[in-house]
Design a protein around this motif. Structure first.
Motif, PDB file in Angstrom:
ATOM      1  N   LEU A  63     115.025 -36.826 114.919  1.00  0.00           N
ATOM      2  CA  LEU A  63     113.440 -36.369 114.928  1.00  0.00           C
ATOM      3  C   LEU A  63     112.995 -36.073 116.104  1.00  0.00           C
ATOM      4  CD1 LEU A  63     112.163 -39.637 113.168  1.00  0.00           C
ATOM      5  CD2 LEU A  63     112.412 -37.472 112.082  1.00  0.00           C
ATOM      6  N   GLN A  64     113.543 -36.574 117.348  1.00  0.00           N
ATOM      7  CA  GLN A  64     113.061 -35.897 118.559  1.00  0.00           C
ATOM      8  C   GLN A  64     113.654 -34.591 118.666  1.00  0.00           C
ATOM      9  OE1 GLN A  64     115.058 -38.979 121.065  1.00  0.00           O
ATOM     10  NE2 GLN A  64     113.157 -40.267 120.933  1.00  0.00           N
ATOM     11  N   HIS A  66     113.559 -32.034 116.397  1.00  0.00           N
ATOM     12  CA  HIS A  66     113.172 -31.371 115.061  1.00  0.00           C
ATOM     13  C   HIS A  66     112.814 -29.975 115.669  1.00  0.00           C
ATOM     14  CE1 HIS A  66     111.564 -29.699 111.466  1.00  0.00           C
ATOM     15  NE2 HIS A  66     112.452 -30.756 110.953  1.00  0.00           N
ATOM     16  N   PRO A  67     112.942 -28.825 115.436  1.00  0.00           N
ATOM     17  CA  PRO A  67     112.661 -27.662 115.904  1.00  0.00           C
ATOM     18  C   PRO A  67     111.073 -27.003 115.651  1.00  0.00           C
ATOM     19  CG  PRO A  67     114.059 -27.018 114.259  1.00  0.00           C
ATOM     20  CD  PRO A  67     114.047 -28.621 114.419  1.00  0.00           C
ATOM     21  N   HIS A  68     110.491 -27.859 114.542  1.00  0.00           N
ATOM     22  CA  HIS A  68     109.262 -27.250 114.279  1.00  0.00           C
ATOM     23  C   HIS A  68     108.282 -28.362 114.218  1.00  0.00           C
ATOM     24  CE1 HIS A  68     111.117 -23.475 113.226  1.00  0.00           C
ATOM     25  NE2 HIS A  68     111.880 -24.064 112.400  1.00  0.00           N
ATOM     26  N   LEU A  69     108.589 -29.590 114.269  1.00  0.00           N
ATOM     27  CA  LEU A  69     107.527 -30.701 114.071  1.00  0.00           C
ATOM     28  C   LEU A  69     107.655 -31.523 115.352  1.00  0.00           C
ATOM     29  CD1 LEU A  69     108.271 -31.790 110.613  1.00  0.00           C
ATOM     30  CD2 LEU A  69     106.150 -30.727 111.267  1.00  0.00           C
ATOM     31  N   THR A  70     106.444 -32.065 115.717  1.00  0.00           N
ATOM     32  CA  THR A  70     106.399 -33.159 116.915  1.00  0.00           C
ATOM     33  C   THR A  70     106.315 -34.511 116.040  1.00  0.00           C
ATOM     34  OG1 THR A  70     105.188 -31.876 118.270  1.00  0.00           O
ATOM     35  CG2 THR A  70     104.991 -34.173 118.528  1.00  0.00           C
ATOM     36  N   ILE A  71     107.255 -35.291 116.175  1.00  0.00           N
ATOM     37  CA  ILE A  71     107.520 -36.529 115.116  1.00  0.00           C
ATOM     38  C   ILE A  71     107.721 -37.665 116.158  1.00  0.00           C
ATOM     39  CG2 ILE A  71     108.804 -37.427 113.451  1.00  0.00           C
ATOM     40  CD1 ILE A  71     109.831 -34.861 112.822  1.00  0.00           C
ATOM     41  N   HIS A  72     106.537 -38.692 115.758  1.00  0.00           N
ATOM     42  CA  HIS A  72     107.022 -40.178 116.603  1.00  0.00           C
ATOM     43  C   HIS A  72     107.237 -41.100 115.517  1.00  0.00           C
ATOM     44  CE1 HIS A  72     105.179 -38.513 120.056  1.00  0.00           C
ATOM     45  NE2 HIS A  72     104.067 -37.964 119.334  1.00  0.00           N
ATOM     46  N   SER A  73     108.229 -42.058 116.006  1.00  0.00           N
ATOM     47  CA  SER A  73     108.549 -43.080 114.853  1.00  0.00           C
ATOM     48  C   SER A  73     108.420 -44.379 115.515  1.00  0.00           C
ATOM     49  CB  SER A  73     109.873 -42.825 114.740  1.00  0.00           C
ATOM     50  OG  SER A  73     110.900 -42.788 115.708  1.00  0.00           O
ATOM     51  N   VAL A  74     108.144 -45.364 114.777  1.00  0.00           N
ATOM     52  CA  VAL A  74     108.071 -46.828 115.021  1.00  0.00           C
ATOM     53  C   VAL A  74     108.692 -47.578 113.983  1.00  0.00           C
ATOM     54  CG1 VAL A  74     105.953 -46.443 116.329  1.00  0.00           C
ATOM     55  CG2 VAL A  74     105.800 -47.031 114.115  1.00  0.00           C
ATOM     56  N   SER A  75     109.170 -48.735 114.296  1.00  0.00           N
ATOM     57  CA  SER A  75     109.736 -49.655 113.388  1.00  0.00           C
ATOM     58  C   SER A  75     108.905 -50.468 112.704  1.00  0.00           C
ATOM     59  CB  SER A  75     110.867 -50.501 114.028  1.00  0.00           C
ATOM     60  OG  SER A  75     111.879 -49.991 114.607  1.00  0.00           O
ATOM     61  N   VAL A  76     108.896 -51.085 111.700  1.00  0.00           N
ATOM     62  CA  VAL A  76     107.765 -51.829 111.130  1.00  0.00           C
ATOM     63  C   VAL A  76     108.437 -52.928 110.583  1.00  0.00           C
ATOM     64  CG1 VAL A  76     106.262 -49.772 110.766  1.00  0.00           C
ATOM     65  CG2 VAL A  76     107.671 -50.651 108.984  1.00  0.00           C
ATOM     66  N   GLU A  77     107.391 -54.001 110.591  1.00  0.00           N
ATOM     67  CA  GLU A  77     107.582 -55.300 109.995  1.00  0.00           C
ATOM     68  C   GLU A  77     106.665 -55.273 108.759  1.00  0.00           C
ATOM     69  OE1 GLU A  77     110.284 -57.234 110.516  1.00  0.00           O
ATOM     70  OE2 GLU A  77     110.723 -55.903 112.335  1.00  0.00           O
TER      71      GLU A  77
END
Length: 167
Positions: A63-64, A66-77
Motif C-alpha cells: 500500500l505504501q 502503490h504507484p497511483h494511490l495514496t493509501i493509509h491503513s489502520v488495524s481495527v477492533e
C-alpha cells in the motif's frame, strides 16, 4: 485474520481496485466491505479487508508503494453491536448553505455517531434549481429517546425548509 481499514485517493484510472483486490487475495485475505467513488476525476474511498497477521506487513508495504494511490491503513477492533441500534435520516430540499452543518451539529449535541453519510446535489425537475439530498446512518445508544431527536430534526426541517425523515 486481522481486520484493516484502507483509505484510498488518487487520480482515477482503470485497474486501481483490481490491483488492491489482487494483492489482498494473494495474501490469503478477504475483502469484506467497501465504499468507492469517482469524484472530479479522482478515485476515493475506503475498504475493510482481513489478512492473516503474518501477511499484514506485506500488505502495508504494498500500500505504501502503490504507484497511483495514496493509501493509509489502520488495524481495527470490532465494535460490540449490542451497544447501539441504527437509525436512518433522509433529507431533501432546495440546496442552501448550512444543511449539513445543522444536521451534524444536532447529532453532535446528542453525542450520536454518524456511521455513514452520503449527499448529492442534482437539478430539481421543473425548477432548474439544485435539489439537495442526503442519507445518514447513525448509531443510537439503546437507552436514547428517539422522540427528542425527532423533535430536534423537525426544528431543523422547519428552519431550513427541507424534508427530514427519521426511521
Amino acid at each position: 485474520m486481522k481486520a484493516m481499514i484502507l483509505t484510498l485517493i488518487g487520480k482515477d484510472k482503470p485497474g486501481l481496485v483490481e490491483s488492491l483486490a489482487q494483492k489482498v487475495y494473494t495474501l490469503n485475505g478477504n475483502w469484506l466491505a467497501s465504499n468507492l467513488s469517482y469524484m472530479a476525476g479522482h478515485f476515493a474511498g475506503f475498504a475493510q479487508v482481513e489478512v492473516p497477521p503474518e501477511n499484514q506487513q506485506e500488505l502495508i508495504n504494498f500500500l505504501q508503494q502503490h504507484p497511483h494511490l495514496t493509501i493509509h491503513s489502520v488495524s481495527v477492533e470490532e465494535m460490540d453491536k449490542d451497544d447501539f441500534e441504527v437509525a436512518e435520516i433522509d433529507i431533501m430540499g432546495n440546496d442552501k448553505t448550512g444543511i449539513v452543518q445543522e444536521l451534524t451539529t444536532t447529532l453532535n449535541r446528542f453525542n450520536l455517531n454518524i456511521m455513514k453519510f452520503e449527499s448529492s446535489c442534482e437539478s430539481a425537475p421543473n425548477w432548474g434549481s439544485l435539489l439537495f439530498k442526503a442519507h445518514a446512518v447513525i448509531a443510537i445508544p439503546a437507552e436514547f429517546d428517539l422522540d427528542v431527536l425527532s423533535d430536534a430534526l423537525e426544528d431543523i426541517a422547519n428552519d431550513l425548509v427541507v424534508d427530514i425523515e427519521l426511521r
